[in-house]
Enzyme design. Structure first.
Site: not given
Ligand code: GTP
Ligand code: SPV
Ligand code: MN
Length: 599
Positions: A69, A211-213, A220, A240, A262, A264, A287, A380
């Site tokens: 994004r 790309y994506g969002g 989003k 979110h 994002s 996290c 999400d 992704r």
């Molecule tokens: P968006 O799709 O961008 O909104 O992201 P999200 O919040 O769904 O994050 P996602 O679960 O994809 O995790 C993002 C990164 O954080 C990945 O590389 C995971 O491996 C890492 N991660 C997720 N949960 C944990 C955790 O509990 N501990 C640690 N150390 N890393 C984590």
């Molecule tokens: C984020 O960035 O929080 C996502 C990926 O979930 S996107 O769809 O590109 O916004």
């Molecule tokens: Mn997201």
């Protein structure tokens, strides 16, 4: 044929502006999906993956300038700058439209204009919203097929007069006669990209990114930025947030929603496999959550999406087996690495790269020989939600699922404990409003590694003044009796030791924290009242079978770092100063009370 007059008019108007070679109204069929893939493979934009290992899976590599994004090019063009507030980019809507019309003029030359009718939420559900995306990207059409409900059935629900949100999109790369993409991901340069929202008109105009969002406009742009405005006006919440169902060994089930910025951990938490024996977690969404009050006065959540657009790096059979199984067929991969036998690979997949691979830029790459990653950190996968082995039986229930708890969190290497609970609804809104996180790769133009405030994980996604959004959250708390409101918790899986190692193992082990949250919702779970909120006693977090977190680590994870919080107070004051007189007095009072308790 489009029977809806206003829609037909809008399509004609857009076509006259962008002058495509042809127009295609999407029916949502498998054949249509296959056609999109065939077109992109033929153009050299997609590679078919190993049919045995990953049936019906394809890899795309985007342009290096178009990998996430673009927050600096994202606009909330409300009538006044004041309405967009201090956290959003604003341009006068008339001026922005003029600029964008200039860019849109003839921008689909040499391309097909696809019209995608889509539903956010189950087709025909009273909480669902219909959007129509116009795009010149078959990649976007294929992704929308997975991420939303697309096609003729949506047009049927729309009828001749139904309401829809117009979502205009172009990659911004017209083709000259005889010219093709020739394997190069089409997009416009950064200073020509615009991701624009017109909240009063409930309209989206996106230009220059594929790309994506930026390009999948149901996500989003519609389900958060435009939906927050609708939710404010209509008294509901567009957030979110992941949504998960958790069942204890007695078979009692609760639903929890969580907002983390994002990249996290939402997808990971939504699909986690508990390490605490006898507990089960099921996925409703990873999400976005739309929540409305039910007749019983509780908040009910639906996941408006139909798929996952998840971060690939860090996802492995160890960290998130459910995600790995959800993406082992019918999946689109973007910007991951390609192995010799046409399998995918990324950093943190759980095993070494098998020999020479092709990195996300299309170059040969060997483990240990390059300081750059093989997969882009924001690479992704796009996978259908129904393929997740842990998908909740109620994930498509149009009535939604009742929410018992909200979690807020972010990446905080210090100060913020593993978990604490708010004293009240307003204190919980305060916790949401102060969320901060180390910046990740999910946005292109913010410096990674620094902590930024990301209230409610909504900083890039709120379609109006963030101070008014805080007030909306305060107001939600007075719409029902307090025992029916979700309890609010602040979690932090990302504490680090002085030498930079994770203090908490995270992933499946986070179930130990969810267990305490579950117990607190039942009026159980041991807790002490601290300056910052209720905290579990060290023995209140079940550590059965958890060997790598010592008593000492646990104490560190669950103490109030008074010095850190006092420094935090100053940062919160700076953060709050941005909102001027839009900052609700309730939050100012919460901040003052916290400062008093700490001093
Ligand atoms: P968006 O799709 O961008 O909104 O992201 P999200 O919040 O769904 O994050 P996602 O679960 O994809 O995790 C993002 C990164 O954080 C990945 O590389 C995971 O491996 C890492 N991660 C997720 N949960 C944990 C955790 O509990 N501990 C640690 N150390 N890393 C984590
Ligand atoms: C984020 O960035 O929080 C996502 C990926 O979930 S996107 O769809 O590109 O916004
Ligand atoms: Mn997201």
């Amino acid at each position: 044929m489009v029977k809806h007059k206003k829609l037909a008019q809008w399509i004609d108007e857009m076509a006259a502006m962008v002058t495509p070679d042809s127009t295609h109204i999407c029916d949502g069929s498998q054949k249509e999906y296959d056609d999109m893939i065939r077109i992109t493979v033929k153009e050299g934009l997609a590679t078919e993956l190993n049919k045995q290992k990953l049936p019906n899976c394809y890899l795309f590599r985007s342009d290096p300038s178009d990998v996430a994004r673009v927050e600096n090019r994202t606009y909330i063009a409300s009538k006044t700058k004041e309405q967009a507030g201090p956290t959003n980019n604003w341009i006068d809507p008339d001026e922005l439209k003029k600029t964008m019309k200039g860019l849109y003029k003839g921008c689909m030359k040499g391309r097909t204009m696809y019209v995608i009718p889509f539903s956010m939420g189950p087709v025909g559900s009273p909480i669902s919203k219909i959007g129509v995306e116009i795009t010149d990207s078959p990649y976007v059409v294929a992704n929308m097929h997975i991420m939303t409900r697309v096609g003729t059935k949506v047009l049927e629900v729309l009828g001749e007069t139904g309401e829809f949100i117009p979502c205009m999109h172009s990659v911004g790369k017209p083709l000259e006669k005889g010219e093709t993409d020739g394997g190069k991901w089409p997009c416009a340069p950064l200073d020509k990209k615009y991701i624009s929202h017109f909240p009063e008109e409930r309209t989206i105009w996106s230009y220059g990114s594929g790309y994506g969002g930026n390009a999948l406009l149901g996500k989003k742009c519609l389900a958060l930025r435009i939906a927050t405005v609708m939710a404010r006006d209509e008294g509901w919440l567009a957030e979110h947030m992941l949504i998960l169902g958790i069942t204890n060994p007695k078979g009692e089930k609760k639903y929890i929603a969580g907002a983390f910025p994002s990249a996290c951990g939402k997808t990971n938490l939504a699909m986690l496999i508990p390490t605490v024996p006898g507990w089960k977690v099921e996925t409703v969404g990873d999400d976005i959550a739309w929540m409305k009050f039910g007749k019983d006065g509780r908040l009910y959540a639906i996941n408006p999406e139909a798929g996952f657009f998840g971060v690939a790096p860090g996802t492995s059979m160890q960290s998130n087996p459910n995600a790995m199984k959800a993406m082992n067929r019918n999946t689109i991969f973007t910007n991951v690495a390609l192995t010799g036998d046409k399998d995918v690979w990324w950093e943190g997949i759980g095993y070494d790269a098998p020999g020479k691979v092709i990195d996300w830029n299309g170059n040969e790459w060997e483990q240990g020989k390059s300081d750059k990653p093989a997969a882009h950190p924001n690479a992704r996968f796009t996978a259908p939600a129904k393929q997740c082995p842990a998908v909740d039986p109620a994930w498509e229930d149009p009535a939604g699922v009742p929410i018992s708890a909200f979690l807020f969190g972010g990446r905080r290497p210090s100060t913020v404990p593993l978990v604490h609970q708010s004293f009240s609804w307003n204190h919980g809104v305060f916790l949401g409003s102060i969320v901060g996180s180390e910046v990740t790769a999910a946005a292109l133009d913010v410096k990674a590694g620094t902590v930024r405030r990301d209230p409610f994980a909504m900083l890039p996604f709120c379609g109006y003044h963030m101070g008014d959004y805080f007030k909306h959250w305060i107001n939600i708390g007075s719409k029902t009796s307090s025992d029916k409101l979700p309890k609010i918790f602040y979690v932090n899986w990302f504490r680090k030791t002085a030498d930079g190692k994770w203090l908490w193992p995270g992933y499946g082990e986070n179930s130990r924290v969810l267990k305490w949250v579950f117990e607190r919702c039942n009026g159980e779970g041991k807790a002490v009242e601290t300056e910052i909120g209720f905290m579990p006693t060290v023995d209140a977090i079940d550590r059965t079978g958890l060997s790598d977190v010592s008593e000492q680590d646990m104490k560190e994870l669950l103490t109030v770092d008074r010095k850190g919080w006092l420094a935090e107070i100053d940062l919160i004051k700076q953060h709050y100063a941005n909102f001027g007189d839009h900052l609700p007095s309730e939050l100012k009072a919460e901040l003052e009370a916290l400062e008093k308790r700490l001093k």
